[in-house]
Design an enzyme around this catalytic site. Structure first.
Site, mmCIF file in Angstrom:
data_model
loop_
_atom_site.group_PDB
_atom_site.id
_atom_site.type_symbol
_atom_site.label_atom_id
_atom_site.label_comp_id
_atom_site.label_asym_id
_atom_site.label_seq_id
_atom_site.Cartn_x
_atom_site.Cartn_y
_atom_site.Cartn_z
ATOM 1 N N SER A 360 27.029 31.005 16.725
ATOM 2 C CA SER A 360 27.372 32.184 15.844
ATOM 3 C C SER A 360 27.795 33.241 16.712
ATOM 4 O O SER A 360 28.675 34.107 16.311
ATOM 5 C CB SER A 360 26.042 32.298 14.732
ATOM 6 O OG SER A 360 26.376 33.525 14.090
ATOM 7 N N ALA A 361 27.083 33.417 17.688
ATOM 8 C CA ALA A 361 27.228 34.712 18.571
ATOM 9 C C ALA A 361 28.785 34.529 19.334
ATOM 10 O O ALA A 361 29.409 35.182 19.399
ATOM 11 C CB ALA A 361 26.157 34.751 19.634
ATOM 12 N N TRP A 363 31.270 32.582 18.404
ATOM 13 C CA TRP A 363 32.234 32.881 17.478
ATOM 14 C C TRP A 363 32.381 34.337 16.813
ATOM 15 O O TRP A 363 33.759 34.658 17.032
ATOM 16 C CB TRP A 363 31.768 32.105 15.933
ATOM 17 C CG TRP A 363 32.557 32.112 14.756
ATOM 18 C CD1 TRP A 363 33.883 31.132 14.426
ATOM 19 C CD2 TRP A 363 32.375 32.997 13.825
ATOM 20 N NE1 TRP A 363 34.316 31.638 13.214
ATOM 21 C CE2 TRP A 363 33.635 32.666 12.710
ATOM 22 C CE3 TRP A 363 31.818 33.871 13.221
ATOM 23 C CZ2 TRP A 363 33.885 33.294 11.467
ATOM 24 C CZ3 TRP A 363 31.915 34.562 12.077
ATOM 25 C CH2 TRP A 363 32.982 33.924 11.072
ATOM 26 N N HIS A 364 31.725 35.010 17.102
ATOM 27 C CA HIS A 364 32.136 36.527 16.931
ATOM 28 C C HIS A 364 32.614 37.268 17.943
ATOM 29 O O HIS A 364 33.483 38.188 17.898
ATOM 30 C CB HIS A 364 30.757 37.496 16.574
ATOM 31 C CG HIS A 364 30.174 37.233 14.952
ATOM 32 N ND1 HIS A 364 29.337 36.129 14.748
ATOM 33 C CD2 HIS A 364 30.478 37.915 14.049
ATOM 34 C CE1 HIS A 364 29.005 36.266 13.574
ATOM 35 N NE2 HIS A 364 29.726 37.275 12.805
ATOM 36 N N GLY A 365 32.386 36.887 19.402
ATOM 37 C CA GLY A 365 33.162 37.197 20.577
ATOM 38 C C GLY A 365 31.957 37.001 21.741
ATOM 39 O O GLY A 365 31.192 36.518 21.772
#
Length: 508
Positions: A360-361, A363-365
């Site tokens: 998740s992290a 994927w965000h950047g």
């Protein structure tokens, strides 16, 4: 087309890219009404419609010609890999290909220090990454024995490989191509062939299978989105997380700073409420999101929602809050990461949770703020689940009994604490840098760490054992206890099967 947007941007005080993005979301409304008028007997026309509208958004409006080429490359690469690689590792090959490409663009964005006001390829690419990796797993599920799949996997599995045009139409579904919602291939095809409306047959006007009520709900979503957008435009310059690192902030008392920071959190989130609600309405106009009929016979359209405003701003607990934010991303993380990294025959544990939050992290950047938020978020979720398991049984009224004041106080306390901890943990997500995030937390006297750390210390150092014994002594129905060894970082969404099993136990 910049000449059309520059004067408007100057008039409202927003960036040209922001005006372009909102314009695309609003243009999708009349285009959605055109899309749904294409008969189901012309599926290829619908696929072409999606593709052409997306090209219009990316090239003449957003000036992202190279960005569109990159997205097309990810789409074609996934289509080729999923079709020709028969290995069980095929979905992970697609994942590496798609996420690797996304990470490179995240690095480029960070290198040039592009602000949130700049619209570039990473936003649409994040949505596309979910769609492509989900597609790969759906294809994989179509190649294995049905008895090895769970309910979601059975419903979404792909047994007939799509044509290239079908896949392009799915990948570039125009209402969700820029900011979501993400959807799986089976849901997209049920929209194209109108099997989504099978339960509504004969209930639509003029003999159509599409139920009535769609436009009313869609345009109500549009109005709500514009209200949230107005809130952000008017109040955003004064209420934002970055104000915590300004000299003005430290001139105020701690209670004032804490209260002001809570309002900053709502205003910061309002821009997400705006774009997600706007795109939800446009999706509903195309027919996506139909979920049946309500008790009074009215059609319901909740399947395209990506956010539930009230459950976030006035949550009963932190778990409800998480489940109501970026809903489709949570589903993707659960179905394509959390469950897939768990060895067959075993229950998800610490390793599965760590990989899920890490994905998740990533994927965000690549900004450190993302990792600070998600790492701390895992411990917050653990603390919340321990509170529910150990404290909640003492305040639950007996079955059939009315709500007690003790239970109401427990619920109100949970709501206030959830809002306070949300705005604390979300600050790094918006501030991005490690230095600014730590400084903001320091100026808030680390209240989030005190709240979560003290509760975890209590439960892990004997509190859980004591309360469990007390529950047994008083005959209370104990909820499932999550131990630190197995769930230091719980999944973004609880497994539905576990929730049902727990409900059955409580009913007994």
């Amino acid at each position: 087309m910049d000449a059309l947007f520059v004067p408007l941007a100057s008039a409202v005080g927003a960036s040209v890219d922001q005006i372009k993005l909102i314009s695309c979301l609003l243009i999708a409304y009349p285009l959605g009404s055109l899309f749904i008028r294409i008969p189901s007997s012309q599926p290829n026309l619908k696929h072409c419609f999606n593709l052409l509208v997306s090209v219009f958004f990316f090239i003449p409006v957003l000036n992202l010609s190279w960005g569109f080429v990159q997205l097309l490359g990810s789409v074609l690469g996934t289509y080729f890999i999923a079709a020709n690689v028969k290995s069980p590792n095929m979905p992970w090959i697609v994942f590496t290909f798609v996420m690797g490409h996304l990470t490179i663009n995240h690095i480029i964005r960070a290198f040039f220090n592009l602000s949130y006001e700049t619209v570039e390829v990473t936003g649409p690419q994040m949505v596309l990454a979910m769609k492509l990796t989900t597609f790969a797993w759906n294809v994989y599920d179509g190649r294995v024995a049905p008895e090895d799949l769970d309910k979601w996997q059975l419903q979404k599995r792909i047994t007939k490989y799509p044509t290239l045009l079908e896949f392009l139409g799915y990948s570039f579904y125009f209402p969700g191509i820029l900011v979501g919602p993400y959807l799986d291939y089976a849901s997209y095809m049920s929209l194209i062939d109108e099997s989504l409306f099978k339960s509504a047959e004969g209930k639509g006007s003029k003999g159509r299978a599409i139920p009535d009520g769609r436009k009313r709900i869609a345009y109500r979503k549009m109005l709500n989105g514009l209200v949230f957008l107005g809130i952000f435009v008017v109040l955003g310059p004064s209420f934002y997380y970055g104000i915590a690192v300004t000299p003005w902030f430290v001139t105020k008392g701690f209670l004032y700073r804490m209260a002001y920071f809570q309002l900053c959190g709502f205003i910061e989130r309002s821009k997400y409420y705006a774009v997600w609600t706007l795109t939800e309405g446009a999706s509903i106009l195309t027919g996506l999101g139909f979920t049946g009929f309500g008790p009074s016979g009215e059609s319901t359209w909740e399947g395209a929602a990506n956010v539930k405003f009230l459950e976030i701003e006035v949550p009963s607990n932190f778990k409800v809050l998480l489940d109501s934010w970026n809903i489709n991303t949570n589903i993707w993380l659960r179905e394509c990461i959390y469950k897939r990294v768990t060895p067959k025959g075993k229950k998800p544990g610490f390793r599965s949770s760590m990989l899920t939050f890490g994905t998740s992290a990533l994927w965000h950047g690549i900004a450190m703020g993302y990792y600070m938020t998600f790492l701390f978020g895992g411990f917050i979720t653990t603390a919340g689940r321990l509170c529910r398991a150990n404290l909640r049984p003492f305040v639950l009224p007996p079955p059939g009994a009315p709500m007690t004041m003790t239970k109401r106080i427990y619920d109100w306390t949970g709501t206030i604490l959830s809002i306070a901890i949300l705005n604390y943990v979300a600050a790094p997500f918006m501030l991005l840098s490690f230095t600014d995030s730590v400084e903001a937390w320091r100026r808030l006297h680390w209240y989030g760490f005190w709240m979560v750390g003290s509760s975890l210390a209590f439960f892990w150092l004997g509190g859980s054992k004591f309360l469990k014994a007390l529950q047994k002594k008083e005959g209370k129905i104990a909820e499932k206890v999550v131990t630190p060894e197995s769930h230091v970082m719980p999944p973004p969404l609880d497994d539905v099967a576990d929730e049902l099993k727990e409900l059955q136990k409580r009913m007994k």
